[in-house]
Design an enzyme around this catalytic site. Structure first.
Site, PDB file in Angstrom:
ATOM      1  N   ASP A  30       0.547  -1.673  -0.448  1.00 62.13           N
ATOM      2  CA  ASP A  30       0.223   0.032  -0.104  1.00 62.13           C
ATOM      3  C   ASP A  30       0.876   1.311  -0.092  1.00 62.13           C
ATOM      4  O   ASP A  30       2.259   1.662   0.546  1.00 62.13           O
ATOM      5  CB  ASP A  30      -0.940  -0.091   1.514  1.00 62.13           C
ATOM      6  N   GLU A  39       0.095  -0.962   5.579  1.00 62.24           N
ATOM      7  CA  GLU A  39       1.182  -0.457   6.827  1.00 62.24           C
ATOM      8  C   GLU A  39       0.252   0.554   6.985  1.00 62.24           C
ATOM      9  O   GLU A  39       0.555   1.293   8.185  1.00 62.24           O
ATOM     10  CB  GLU A  39       2.108  -0.697   6.409  1.00 62.24           C
TER      11      GLU A  39
END
Lengths: 427, 427
Positions: free
Chosen positions: A105, A170
């Site tokens: 991400d 994350e």
């Protein structure tokens, strides 16, 4: 075969693979895997891991165990478009296992006008590859993948397992890595190639977001003495938080923090209150981020903040009548700490020196990573070290030095040999 | 005829008219004349003034002279739905003229849930008439109208003119009264029955809105020492403004202000800055209201604020690099001051005592009124005194004591007789 020979072979192979590997990183950067858009890159990574012969696990995280977990933090609860991927390169047995963890991400590109080029161009100029996610942390992920691939190409058979983790979430507090832990993935150690400028971070600062609500009493501005200004009271709250920050940092004596002016800052990033220039503000909201020291329990840090706010009554009796409300909300990163004499530290140092010719800088990270979760929850000591450029993470014109990606891959490959052990026949 | 006889006649006539007058106030309150919705009540008032034989002037204010006037303040420039009304009761000549000024615009009702009844009910309970605008200031306007009406019913012929002004835009800074002045209306004095609890305010505090922009430099919260927090810098700005407020008030020696803790407050009512809990805020906006002393020039007050902000560099060199931006925006009310030995003051005092049996309280208002414009621009010394309840103006469940409306009408009628003079034949 001695390590110097391994290094020569690995280096040469990586040089051969350089063009192809660079194309792969371009492809990854060109896949804009912002939150909720990670399926495409994850499926492509899963296919590649399968081609490499790893046991691939692609799944959408869900369920009560995850969503109700005390460490679960995310702005969402449905992850259909954001699968996790784990690929296990099974060892021959008898060696130490290693997790190579990284997130796919990326934070949003932000204001397009501040970028010199398309934010997801993947363009290479002067040895730098540009684009959102290049540094944080697709370049690092490529180092991990190349480390496995180069060993495979050289016919190396490791004793211990290597668990390649391509996680989501994350940037929102680690729900992806939490899900890998709950699914049972753990190892004897972990490497996380977050953008550290190739510094080694055995310790990572944790952090949690908080919201403070400061109350006043409204009145007309012309008779403001009839009210109580929540803005004026907020000044006292900001000062109290500053005092707490100082106390918490003064007592830190970890030499890793020596060079940092404020090792575990408490940042108040948002203030908002009052609705009318000529009315006394009756409510102010403050939002911030509290740093948590490696080795510190998050609950202890929370308790200190609570106590500091309670002490406000000693400065101003108003706070007895209207105590500041404290809420822990939004993102949270568990701090992480691996002892500096951990055997993986020595291996990393040696391989770093062998590859770069100089001694690695060891520091504590000023931000949280998924390493905290691995260390605290999965009994998997995690060290953060990677090729990305710290200064451009989350910024416009993010880039990574390709040389560092390959140097990191070389260090990781050598580290895997030392950590996991090598079958005699493959030497 | 002596004043005591006049008083008896006026009082008796007002008692006779009480029921009808109360209905009229109900009708006015039931017309929700919030900003932009004043046409209906203004047309009804204009008709009434015409029926009473006054020379009526209903017009929509417009034009360069108004819109470019240094005292023009309004969030809008088109007033089609908000005509002004002036009715002149022409005197016989040889007497002093009097403006009776009042505004019909009311502030919004706000949160309906905080009202016990419909905000525009006009309901009468225990001698109180309820509804938005009852106190601020339709009740006062009724006192003015009744003062004229009762004199007419008693056949009184005044020597001086009485100019009844029903204006718009007072709540936004006085554009309605400014327009009456530019249209040529002025007089030897003015009465403004704003809600003063029947206190006499020969002086009125002025005020102006300001906006301060405080700059910082962004950074990640985990390394917040690399940035400069606009929130922390804002604390210094708020303190500097507080210091300026103290200096300005310490040097005020007007005995009218003796009982006020802060005669001319500077209120910072709005604070807003930063966008992300874990980023260092690079911008904070502060909005507030600066009180201006009666007799003080607004430009002088502005200059003092400017100077105070410039002095911030002595506290923190950051402000040399990034000076605080100051903007004067939004509403503005000119302060007003009439000498306490002005002849109208003595008349008011005498009539107040005659009607109520006690001595009037004299104070300076903590808020601006249209009186400042009349005094400063139209050479029409304005005194503010009215029947409304200060504490409920702009609040839910606004009401007015009907007794006070009629007492105020009585005082005004007697004051008109004394101020404007009466033709012998009407005595």
């Amino acid at each position: 075969m001695n390590m110097a020979n391994w290094q020569t072979l690995i280096h040469e192979q990586l040089e051969k693979d350089r063009a192809q590997a660079t194309s792969l990183l371009q492809e990854w950067v060109q896949s804009p895997s912002v939150q909720g858009e990670e399926r495409s890159i994850q499926e492509s990574i899963a296919s590649r891991l399968a081609e490499m012969g790893l046991a691939v696990d692609l799944w959408v995280m869900e369920g009560e165990e995850l969503l109700a977990h005390p460490y679960f933090v995310s702005p969402r609860t449905v992850f259909d478009s954001s699968p996790n991927v784990v690929g296990v390169w099974k060892g021959q047995g008898g060696g130490r296992s290693m997790v190579l963890n990284g997130h796919v991400d990326v934070v949003p590109a932000g204001d397009r006008a501040q970028w010199s080029d398309d934010p997801f161009s993947g363009k290479v100029v002067d040895g730098k590859l540009y684009g959102r996610g290049a540094t944080d942390m697709k370049g690092g992920n490529l180092s991990s993948l190349l480390a496995i691939q180069v060993l495979q190409k050289l016919g190396v058979q490791l004793k211990g397992d290597v668990i390649f983790q391509s996680v989501v979430e994350e940037e929102s507090g680690g729900a992806g890595t939490l899900a890998t832990i709950l699914r049972g993935y753990k190892a004897d150690a972990a490497l996380i190639p977050e953008p550290t400028n190739m510094k080694i971070f055995p310790k990572q600062q944790g952090s949690m977001w908080f919201r403070l609500t400061v109350k006043g009493r409204s009145a007309h501005g012309g008779t403001r003495y009839e009210g109580v200004s929540a803005i004026e009271k907020s000044l006292l709250v900001v000062q109290a938080v500053g005092k707490l920050e100082k106390e918490r940092n003064d007592r830190l004596d970890d030499p890793l923090y020596e060079k940092l002016p404020i090792p575990i800052p408490i940042n108040i990033g948002v203030i908002e209150g009052g609705k009318w220039p000529s009315s006394v503000a009756d409510l102010v909201k403050l939002e911030g981020r509290m740093g948590v020291a490696p080795g510190e329990q998050m609950e202890d840090a929370k308790a200190e903040m609570e106590a500091a706010l309670k002490q406000l009554v000693e400065i101003d009796p108003w706070f007895a009548e209207q105590p500041v409300e404290l809420e822990w909300y939004g993102a949270r990163w568990v701090p992480g700490a691996v002892a500096e004499d951990h055997p993986l530290m020595e291996i990393l140092h040696n391989q770093f020196t062998a590859v770069t010719g100089s001694r690695a800088v060891v520091e504590a990270s000023p931000w949280g990573t998924d390493g905290g979760l691995l260390t605290a929850l999965a009994d998997t000591p995690a060290i953060v070290v990677g090729p990305g450029v710290t200064q451009v993470a989350h910024y416009p014109n993010e880039y990574i030095e390709l040389n560092d990606v390959f140097r990191c891959a070389e260090i990781f490959a050598l580290t895997l040999i030392e950590w996991c052990g090598v079958e005699e026949e493959s030497k």
